[in-house]
Design a protein around this motif. Structure first.
Motif, mmCIF file in Angstrom:
data_model
loop_
_atom_site.group_PDB
_atom_site.id
_atom_site.type_symbol
_atom_site.label_atom_id
_atom_site.label_comp_id
_atom_site.label_asym_id
_atom_site.label_seq_id
_atom_site.Cartn_x
_atom_site.Cartn_y
_atom_site.Cartn_z
ATOM 1 N N VAL A 1 0.838 -1.192 0.000
ATOM 2 C CA VAL A 1 0.000 0.000 0.000
ATOM 3 C C VAL A 1 0.876 1.248 0.000
ATOM 4 O O VAL A 1 1.665 1.466 0.928
ATOM 5 C CB VAL A 1 -0.938 0.019 1.223
ATOM 6 C CG1 VAL A 1 -1.856 1.235 1.169
ATOM 7 C CG2 VAL A 1 -1.752 -1.262 1.292
ATOM 8 N N GLU A 2 0.743 2.035 -1.038
ATOM 9 C CA GLU A 2 1.455 3.306 -1.092
ATOM 10 C C GLU A 2 0.687 4.342 -0.258
ATOM 11 O O GLU A 2 -0.515 4.209 -0.019
ATOM 12 C CB GLU A 2 1.565 3.793 -2.546
ATOM 13 C CG GLU A 2 2.264 2.828 -3.480
ATOM 14 C CD GLU A 2 3.734 2.648 -3.118
ATOM 15 O OE1 GLU A 2 4.304 3.568 -2.490
ATOM 16 O OE2 GLU A 2 4.307 1.593 -3.447
ATOM 17 N N ARG A 3 1.397 5.377 0.174
ATOM 18 C CA ARG A 3 0.762 6.387 1.014
ATOM 19 C C ARG A 3 -0.421 7.043 0.300
ATOM 20 O O ARG A 3 -1.478 7.258 0.877
ATOM 21 C CB ARG A 3 1.778 7.457 1.423
ATOM 22 C CG ARG A 3 1.197 8.471 2.412
ATOM 23 C CD ARG A 3 2.195 9.541 2.787
ATOM 24 N NE ARG A 3 1.625 10.474 3.755
ATOM 25 C CZ ARG A 3 0.792 11.462 3.458
ATOM 26 N NH1 ARG A 3 0.427 11.645 2.192
ATOM 27 N NH2 ARG A 3 0.308 12.269 4.385
ATOM 28 N N SER A 4 -0.269 7.329 -0.994
ATOM 29 C CA SER A 4 -1.356 7.958 -1.739
ATOM 30 C C SER A 4 -2.561 7.022 -1.830
ATOM 31 O O SER A 4 -3.712 7.465 -1.767
ATOM 32 C CB SER A 4 -0.891 8.343 -3.147
ATOM 33 O OG SER A 4 -0.457 7.200 -3.871
ATOM 34 N N HIS A 5 -2.300 5.716 -1.956
ATOM 35 C CA HIS A 5 -3.388 4.739 -2.001
ATOM 36 C C HIS A 5 -4.121 4.700 -0.656
ATOM 37 O O HIS A 5 -5.348 4.586 -0.594
ATOM 38 C CB HIS A 5 -2.845 3.353 -2.333
ATOM 39 C CG HIS A 5 -2.318 3.255 -3.730
ATOM 40 N ND1 HIS A 5 -1.659 2.135 -4.204
ATOM 41 C CD2 HIS A 5 -2.345 4.139 -4.760
ATOM 42 C CE1 HIS A 5 -1.310 2.344 -5.465
ATOM 43 N NE2 HIS A 5 -1.713 3.541 -5.818
ATOM 44 N N PHE A 6 -3.334 4.772 0.423
ATOM 45 C CA PHE A 6 -3.923 4.735 1.762
ATOM 46 C C PHE A 6 -4.851 5.929 1.968
ATOM 47 O O PHE A 6 -5.955 5.794 2.498
ATOM 48 C CB PHE A 6 -2.794 4.737 2.797
ATOM 49 C CG PHE A 6 -3.267 4.782 4.228
ATOM 50 C CD1 PHE A 6 -4.215 3.885 4.703
ATOM 51 C CD2 PHE A 6 -2.757 5.719 5.113
ATOM 52 C CE1 PHE A 6 -4.653 3.918 6.007
ATOM 53 C CE2 PHE A 6 -3.184 5.764 6.428
ATOM 54 C CZ PHE A 6 -4.127 4.863 6.874
ATOM 55 N N VAL A 7 -4.435 7.096 1.516
ATOM 56 C CA VAL A 7 -5.266 8.301 1.619
ATOM 57 C C VAL A 7 -6.559 8.120 0.829
ATOM 58 O O VAL A 7 -7.648 8.494 1.277
ATOM 59 C CB VAL A 7 -4.495 9.542 1.128
ATOM 60 C CG1 VAL A 7 -5.421 10.758 1.059
ATOM 61 C CG2 VAL A 7 -3.316 9.836 2.042
ATOM 62 N N ASN A 8 -6.461 7.522 -0.357
ATOM 63 C CA ASN A 8 -7.657 7.280 -1.169
ATOM 64 C C ASN A 8 -8.602 6.303 -0.484
ATOM 65 O O ASN A 8 -9.829 6.461 -0.534
ATOM 66 C CB ASN A 8 -7.256 6.739 -2.543
ATOM 67 C CG ASN A 8 -6.542 7.776 -3.385
ATOM 68 O OD1 ASN A 8 -6.685 8.972 -3.165
ATOM 69 N ND2 ASN A 8 -5.756 7.321 -4.341
ATOM 70 N N MET A 9 -8.049 5.262 0.155
ATOM 71 C CA MET A 9 -8.871 4.273 0.844
ATOM 72 C C MET A 9 -9.673 4.916 1.968
ATOM 73 O O MET A 9 -10.814 4.535 2.235
ATOM 74 C CB MET A 9 -7.991 3.158 1.414
ATOM 75 C CG MET A 9 -7.413 2.231 0.372
ATOM 76 S SD MET A 9 -6.270 1.026 1.119
ATOM 77 C CE MET A 9 -5.727 0.148 -0.357
ATOM 78 N N MET A 10 -9.075 5.913 2.629
ATOM 79 C CA MET A 10 -9.765 6.576 3.730
ATOM 80 C C MET A 10 -10.961 7.395 3.239
ATOM 81 O O MET A 10 -11.798 7.817 4.035
ATOM 82 C CB MET A 10 -8.788 7.462 4.503
ATOM 83 C CG MET A 10 -7.766 6.686 5.301
ATOM 84 S SD MET A 10 -6.845 7.704 6.496
ATOM 85 C CE MET A 10 -5.847 8.701 5.385
ATOM 86 N N GLN A 11 -11.044 7.625 1.924
ATOM 87 C CA GLN A 11 -12.151 8.402 1.364
ATOM 88 C C GLN A 11 -13.127 7.540 0.566
ATOM 89 O O GLN A 11 -14.115 8.043 0.050
ATOM 90 C CB GLN A 11 -11.594 9.492 0.442
ATOM 91 C CG GLN A 11 -10.632 10.443 1.121
ATOM 92 C CD GLN A 11 -10.016 11.421 0.160
ATOM 93 O OE1 GLN A 11 -10.706 12.206 -0.494
ATOM 94 N NE2 GLN A 11 -8.710 11.391 0.025
ATOM 95 N N ASN A 12 -12.839 6.250 0.452
ATOM 96 C CA ASN A 12 -13.679 5.354 -0.346
ATOM 97 C C ASN A 12 -14.740 4.727 0.542
ATOM 98 O O ASN A 12 -14.436 3.948 1.441
ATOM 99 C CB ASN A 12 -12.796 4.266 -0.982
ATOM 100 C CG ASN A 12 -13.553 3.435 -2.007
ATOM 101 O OD1 ASN A 12 -14.750 3.196 -1.867
ATOM 102 N ND2 ASN A 12 -12.857 2.997 -3.028
ATOM 103 N N SER A 13 -15.994 5.073 0.317
ATOM 104 C CA SER A 13 -17.074 4.608 1.190
ATOM 105 C C SER A 13 -17.249 3.092 1.161
ATOM 106 O O SER A 13 -17.841 2.525 2.068
ATOM 107 C CB SER A 13 -18.395 5.280 0.791
ATOM 108 O OG SER A 13 -18.763 4.914 -0.525
ATOM 109 N N PHE A 14 -16.728 2.419 0.115
ATOM 110 C CA PHE A 14 -16.886 0.969 0.018
ATOM 111 C C PHE A 14 -15.938 0.209 0.942
ATOM 112 O O PHE A 14 -16.129 -0.979 1.170
ATOM 113 C CB PHE A 14 -16.684 0.509 -1.430
ATOM 114 C CG PHE A 14 -17.933 0.583 -2.258
ATOM 115 C CD1 PHE A 14 -18.640 -0.554 -2.604
ATOM 116 C CD2 PHE A 14 -18.417 1.807 -2.675
ATOM 117 C CE1 PHE A 14 -19.804 -0.478 -3.351
ATOM 118 C CE2 PHE A 14 -19.573 1.894 -3.429
ATOM 119 C CZ PHE A 14 -20.268 0.754 -3.765
ATOM 120 N N CYS A 15 -14.887 0.864 1.441
ATOM 121 C CA CYS A 15 -13.986 0.162 2.355
ATOM 122 C C CYS A 15 -13.711 0.972 3.614
ATOM 123 O O CYS A 15 -12.916 0.557 4.453
ATOM 124 C CB CYS A 15 -12.668 -0.192 1.672
ATOM 125 S SG CYS A 15 -11.682 1.221 1.130
#
Length: 378
Positions: A157-171
């Protein structure tokens, strides 16, 4: 089918338009659990909890998943376990909201056919007024967690991916619960809790424990809580009102709300007042033990010394990598206690990349126990 007939005026040519097929997608609405129970089918509490979800305050389900045996349901989930599926799910969870917008998809609504990476059969589908059907979320929190952990297998998990995951309502729910378990476990193992709004003031704990959510409902229940200094306590049940846990460090009572979102709803004083009152009672010595101490102080002539009231701090605990958390207003609450933003002095990204234990496995039984007790109370 019947043979194609020639078009009028073209006796030797067939009309291929007769072979055109039109496809229709029919999506059945969600059932409420109350409606499903009228079928008279016996389903275990655990199975019902794993494959149902609250929608607008009502617990709903897709009957097919409840009619599966537990083994068949798990096999249906495992059918999605392939390298291609894992890669596709990871791409979906870690893609930015801007990228999803580029597919003519809003941040929280993913239209069927627009994003083939999303397994729509495992989603709650609803009618969109303008663009047909949309997938709003997964069938249940359990399904969400299973797919999220599946997506992370073998991925870095890249840092940018982690930030995106925190905004994705599906996860976001899966990520939030995982972060919560990890944070309490890490704090209990001695990692510092850093308050950002007070010059990086740091608190530490030596152990962690648990408490029942029901204890917060009454002053008597809170009086029975140990509140041992140096121990951080985590609620057994999820969705504990206003806080996920608390800890006592020195003369400070820290009320902890873990979050992976960019903001969080404000806390409710009525959900915290009994815990705060019990903590102050313990500090003032108004318990039976405190009464005996006051009698002893009176006999020694020291009863006029002022008892120290503990400091109360509500802390919104975010990941160390999150720099732009927006503090809830909490104007009324700020008159009664301090409100601050803090982080565990280690990033959760290390956990996702397998550099350290995540505490997720050991929390499974605790979470199931919490869910059971919650259902029994209900």
């Amino acid at each position: 089918t019947t043979p194609a007939s020639p078009l009028v005026g073209q006796a030797t040519k067939l009309g291929l338009s007769e072979f055109i097929k039109q496809s229709y997608t029919y999506v059945l609405g969600l059932w409420t659990v109350e409606e499903f129970n009228k079928l008279g089918v016996r389903v275990s509490r655990g199975h019902m909890k794993r494959f149902s979800r609250e929608v607008n305050g009502v617990r709903c389900c897709v009957p097919r998943w409840l009619l599966y045996t537990e083994r068949a349901a798990n096999l249906a989930l495992l059918s999605h376990d392939s390298t291609d599926t894992r890669r596709a799910l990871y791409e979906f969870f870690s893609s930015s909201s801007d990228a999803r917008q580029g597919q003519n998809v809003t941040a929280n609504l993913y239209r069927e056919g627009h994003d083939v990476r999303l397994p729509h059969k495992l989603c709650i589908i609803s009618k969109h007024p303008n663009e047909g059907w949309e997938a709003k979320c997964f069938l249940s929190v359990y399904v969400e967690k299973e797919l999220f952990q599946l997506a992370l297998q073998g991925a870095r998990v890249e840092r940018s991916h982690f930030v995106n995951m925190m905004q994705n309502s599906f996860c976001m729910k899966a990520l939030g619960d995982w972060f919560e378990n990890w944070a309490f476990g890490d704090l209990g193992n001695g990692t510092g809790l850093v308050l950002r709004s007070r010059g990086r003031e740091t608190f530490s704990f030596r152990a962690h424990g648990h408490f029942p959510r029901a204890a917060l409902r009454s002053l008597e229940g809170c009086r029975a809580l140990p509140m041992e200094p140096g121990v951080v306590y985590h609620a057994l049940e999820r969705n504990c009102p206003s806080i996920d846990g608390f800890g006592v460090s020195g003369d400070v009572l820290l009320l902890l709300q873990m979050t992976v979102g960019r903001t969080h709803k404000g806390a409710d004083w009525t959900a915290l007042e009994h815990l705060v009152a019990a903590a102050r009672e313990k500090a003032h010595g108004t318990s039976n033990q405190g009464t005996r101490r006051r009698h002893r102080e009176k006999a020694l002539g020291t009863s006029n010394q002022r008892t120290r009231v503990p400091r109360i701090v509500l802390v919104y605990v975010v990941d160390k990598s999150m720099e732009d958390f927006i503090m809830p207003r909490n104007e009324e609450l700020k008159k009664l206690m301090e409100v601050a933003v803090g982080h565990v002095d280690r990033t959760f990204l290390e956990c996702l990349n397998g550099k350290s234990g995540n505490g997720n496995d050991q929390s499974t039984s605790e979470e199931e126990a919490g869910e059971t007790s919650e259902e029994e109370e209900g």
